[in-house]
Design an enzyme around this catalytic site. Structure first.
Site, PDB file in Angstrom:
ATOM      1  N   CYS A 333       0.789  -1.228   0.000  1.00  0.00           N
ATOM      2  CA  CYS A 333       0.000   0.000   0.000  1.00  0.00           C
ATOM      3  C   CYS A 333       0.829   1.291   0.000  1.00  0.00           C
ATOM      4  CB  CYS A 333      -0.966   0.003   1.176  1.00  0.00           C
ATOM      5  SG  CYS A 333      -1.839  -1.555   1.393  1.00  0.00           S
ATOM      6  N   GLN A 380       0.566 -10.783  -2.952  1.00  0.00           N
ATOM      7  CA  GLN A 380      -0.804 -10.278  -2.783  1.00  0.00           C
ATOM      8  C   GLN A 380      -1.316  -9.688  -4.090  1.00  0.00           C
ATOM      9  OE1 GLN A 380      -0.323  -7.566   0.659  1.00  0.00           O
ATOM     10  NE2 GLN A 380      -1.801  -8.883   1.677  1.00  0.00           N
ATOM     11  N   ASP A 382      -2.930  -7.053  -4.742  1.00  0.00           N
ATOM     12  CA  ASP A 382      -3.348  -5.762  -4.201  1.00  0.00           C
ATOM     13  C   ASP A 382      -3.890  -4.851  -5.299  1.00  0.00           C
ATOM     14  OD1 ASP A 382      -3.107  -5.687  -1.480  1.00  0.00           O
ATOM     15  OD2 ASP A 382      -0.998  -5.145  -1.485  1.00  0.00           O
ATOM     16  N   LYS A 464     -15.301  -1.628   6.111  1.00  0.00           N
ATOM     17  CA  LYS A 464     -14.813  -2.628   5.164  1.00  0.00           C
ATOM     18  C   LYS A 464     -15.874  -3.685   4.876  1.00  0.00           C
ATOM     19  CE  LYS A 464     -12.733  -5.605   8.716  1.00  0.00           C
ATOM     20  NZ  LYS A 464     -11.556  -6.432   9.067  1.00  0.00           N
ATOM     21  N   HIS A 510      -8.701   0.117  -0.463  1.00  0.00           N
ATOM     22  CA  HIS A 510      -7.827  -1.054  -0.574  1.00  0.00           C
ATOM     23  C   HIS A 510      -8.694  -2.228  -1.019  1.00  0.00           C
ATOM     24  CE1 HIS A 510      -4.495   0.650   1.967  1.00  0.00           C
ATOM     25  NE2 HIS A 510      -5.500   1.386   2.379  1.00  0.00           N
TER      26      HIS A 510
END
Length: 646
Positions: A333, A380, A382, A464, A510
């Site tokens: 991130c 990941q 991401d 989330k 995210h």
């Protein structure tokens, strides 16, 4: 999978599924239309001429099972101390599929001991002992514990707030406990429990403190439920990705290189490439651009991001280079944030969608690593979306659609959805939180997916959505997450120029769909039991020449298959046909093509498909066309009808 322990919402590197059962919390599952995952064993029991599915609810879903399992842990402890008077007790909670109790015993428990303990538990249940709750003063509790020489209980007592309660089990045994329990051991079914295993466990989870022995058990309401639970456990062992990874030569973890580091073998690497290529094409089609970012960064970056404050115990130590300290990245991130901050953005550029298959490194304790499910180096999937506040709902819906597209391609079509809202300790304005939460709710409603709300379960940096997938034997695995973040944009002073010329903070989303590529590969392998669909198999077609005379024909066919993009090979072992077929079946090759003199003369092959059975003689042109179409459509099989009579 568990939630991330970081200030950063990237997924954790969890190990175990959330349940071995199939019953969801009311209204929490969403099914995508289509076939169930392949290879699912039917959880059925005979009932006259009919069959009835056996439900195995989680403890958290059944108040009665909670009481049964909590009570069983007390019965277990009482039985152990009856047979092993020197054993000291610690804690004995329920789990989602059973219970356990930790003991400090001078000698290790053996399999024979477990059998004796189970027999003693049966005797205790048969005595029809009442379980009664008593409230006592702290002084009385201390006196009771000291009289029994239970030092672990004294430490537990020190952390308990009043009122202090204990539960008695008849007149002979008691334990500090808040309950709940059954009223009497006669409410426990002696034919519906089992002691499963013994494992090591540190007191309070601290490896610097005493090592205890943990006895695991399971308990159900009926003997039929216990039998079904055992059947599913056996099925899970058959599907264990660690065994299949070795048997199918997909991957390994080499001790010489270090624990938790995955070596992808050629067959596994080929499959990983297919997964990655599909992932990339799906993201390009959905308006994402790809990033590549470094594996290390100056330690100052991790200070700014907050990782050194919130995640240090899961990060590898720094390395000294040119008088600067660098840190292996545990998350992608901050790198995406720096990329955004590399230039001033306009509101007209938003939303910006960036994705990366980024390898990260996290320190995991030796005792918790587990095959591909929990490792120290993993990739990941991401992605981060930087958008305007009014774009949240549309972007979340878009992510949900992409999540469904990707997961359903691997035959995961039943999901459990959780929406987590603002916790007590959080950052950000109330108005922004409300807008963000409403955006998540709006997207879920527009998608038409059922979900449950976890009030206050969000991260401190934003609300989330977490998505669990159900595998072929009913286990739920958390993979995908969508998280809004008000923290990193603030920490890194991210801005865009609004329509009125002012500088504003973007909303940062995210998102991960696989979570960890390694972990998803393990889950997928167990879901398919290693019997991968045709489009994904490392070796799709194996040619089995019966005699040396037909080998030139087989070589020519191999060249044609490879030219068409089909992953094929020839078995050159020279074994008899029966063994050639048996070897191919053991290695779970989707299609075996037998080639004898007649096939070579006719320009055909005799096909055996794992999914469609014996297809008989098939022309080469038909095989090439079917295999090419199956790859293009990512199909489970060739789609050719069997030539055998029904």
């Amino acid at each position: 999978m568990t939630a991330s322990r970081s200030a950063d919402p990237a997924l954790s590197n969890g190990a175990a599924p959330t349940s071995t059962g199939t019953a969801p919390v009311e209204g929490s599952k969403s099914a995508v239309p289509g076939a169930a995952a392949p290879g699912a064993p039917a959880p059925l029991v005979a009932s006259g001429e009919a069959t009835v599915a056996i439900s195995l609810p989680k403890t958290s879903e059944s108040p009665q099972l909670l009481r049964i399992r909590h009570s069983m842990s007390h019965v277990l402890a009482m039985a152990v101390q009856k047979l092993f008077p020197k054993a000291q007790v610690t804690i004995g909670p329920w789990t989602e599929s059973g219970f356990y109790y930790d003991f400090d015993n001078p000698e290790p428990f053996t399999e024979a001991d477990l059998k004796a303990i189970k027999k003693e538990m049966g005797k205790i249940i048969g005595r029809r002992l009442p379980l009664q709750r008593l409230e006592v003063s702290r002084a009385e509790a201390e006196a009771r514990i000291s009289a029994q020489n239970e030092p672990y209980k004294l430490e537990i007592l020190a952390g308990i707030q009043e009122p202090i309660s204990l539960y008695t089990l008849g007149d002979d045994w008691w334990d500090l406990c808040a309950g709940p329990h059954v009223a009497n051991t006669s409410d426990l079914n002696p034919k519906a429990f089992e002691l499963e295993s013994v494992a090591g466990a540190y007191w309070r989870g601290d490896e610097k403190r005493a090592q205890l022995q943990r006895i695991y058990g399971t308990a159900w309401e009926t003997a039929e439920q216990l039998a079904e639970y055992k059947r599913r456990k056996e099925e899970a062992l058959r599907r264990d990705h660690r065994r299949l990874g070795t048997d199918l030569n997909l991957f390994s973890i080499e001790d010489e290189a270090g624990a938790g580091l995955v070596f992808w073998h050629p067959r596994g690497a080929r499959m990983r490439l297919l997964i990655e290529d599909f992932w990339r094409s799906a993201h390009f089609a959905d308006g994402y651009e790809l990033l590549y970012t470094p594996h290390v960064a100056d330690i100052s970056l991790w200070k700014t991001s907050g990782h050194l404050d919130f995640y240090a115990e899961s990060m590898f130590g720094p390395m000294q280079v040119d008088e600067r300290q660098y840190q292996l990245k545990p998350m992608n991130c901050p790198f995406h944030v720096l990329t955004y901050a590399s230039t001033l953005r306009s509101y007209r550029e938003l939303p910006i969608r960036w994705a990366e298959l980024g390898t990260v490194y996290r320190y995991e304790r030796p005792g918790v690593m587990h095959g591909l499910m929990r490792v120290r180096g993993f990739t990941q999937d991401d992605a981060h979306v930087f958008c305007l506040p009014e774009q949240i709902g549309d972007e979340i819906l878009r992510i949900l659609d992409l999540t469904e597209t990707i997961l359903s391609t691997f035959d995961f079509k039943t999901y459990e959805i959780n929406l987590s809202t603002r916790p007590e300790k959080s950052i950000g304005d109330d108005a922004v939180w409300e807008l963000a939460t409403l955006g998540l709710i709006e997207a879920l409603d527009r998608k038409g997916w059922a979900y449950k709300v976890d009030e206050g379960g969000g991260a401190f940096y934003g609300p989330k959505i977490d998505l669990k997938i159900e595998d072929a034997i009913g286990r739920m695995w958390q993979c995908s997450t969508i998280q809004l973040d008000f923290n990193l944009p603030e920490r890194f002073n991210l801005e865009y120029v609004a329509a009125d010329g002012s500088r504003q903070r973007p909303i940062m989303i995210h998102r991960a769909i696989f979570g960890s590529l390694e972990r998803f590969f393990g889950i997928m392998t167990e879901n398919y039991a290693g019997d991968f669909p045709f489009w994904l198999a490392a070796e799709q077609v194996r040619l089995l020449p019966v005699t040396d005379e037909v080998r030139p024909y087989a070589e020519g066919l191999l060249a044609q298959l490879k030219a068409a993009g089909v992953r094929a090979a020839i078995d050159h072992s020279g074994d008899r046909l029966g063994k050639l077929i048996r070897n191919g079946e053991q290695q779970k090759i989707p299609v075996l093509a037998v080639i004898g003199a007649q096939e070579a003369e006719n320009g055909s092959v005799s096909l055996r498909s794992r999914r469609d059975g014996d297809l008989g003689a098939v022309a080469i042109e038909t095989l090439l066309a079917a295999a090419t179409q199956a790859n293009r459509e990512r199909a489970p099989g060739l789609g050719l009808a069997s030539s055998q009579p029904a």
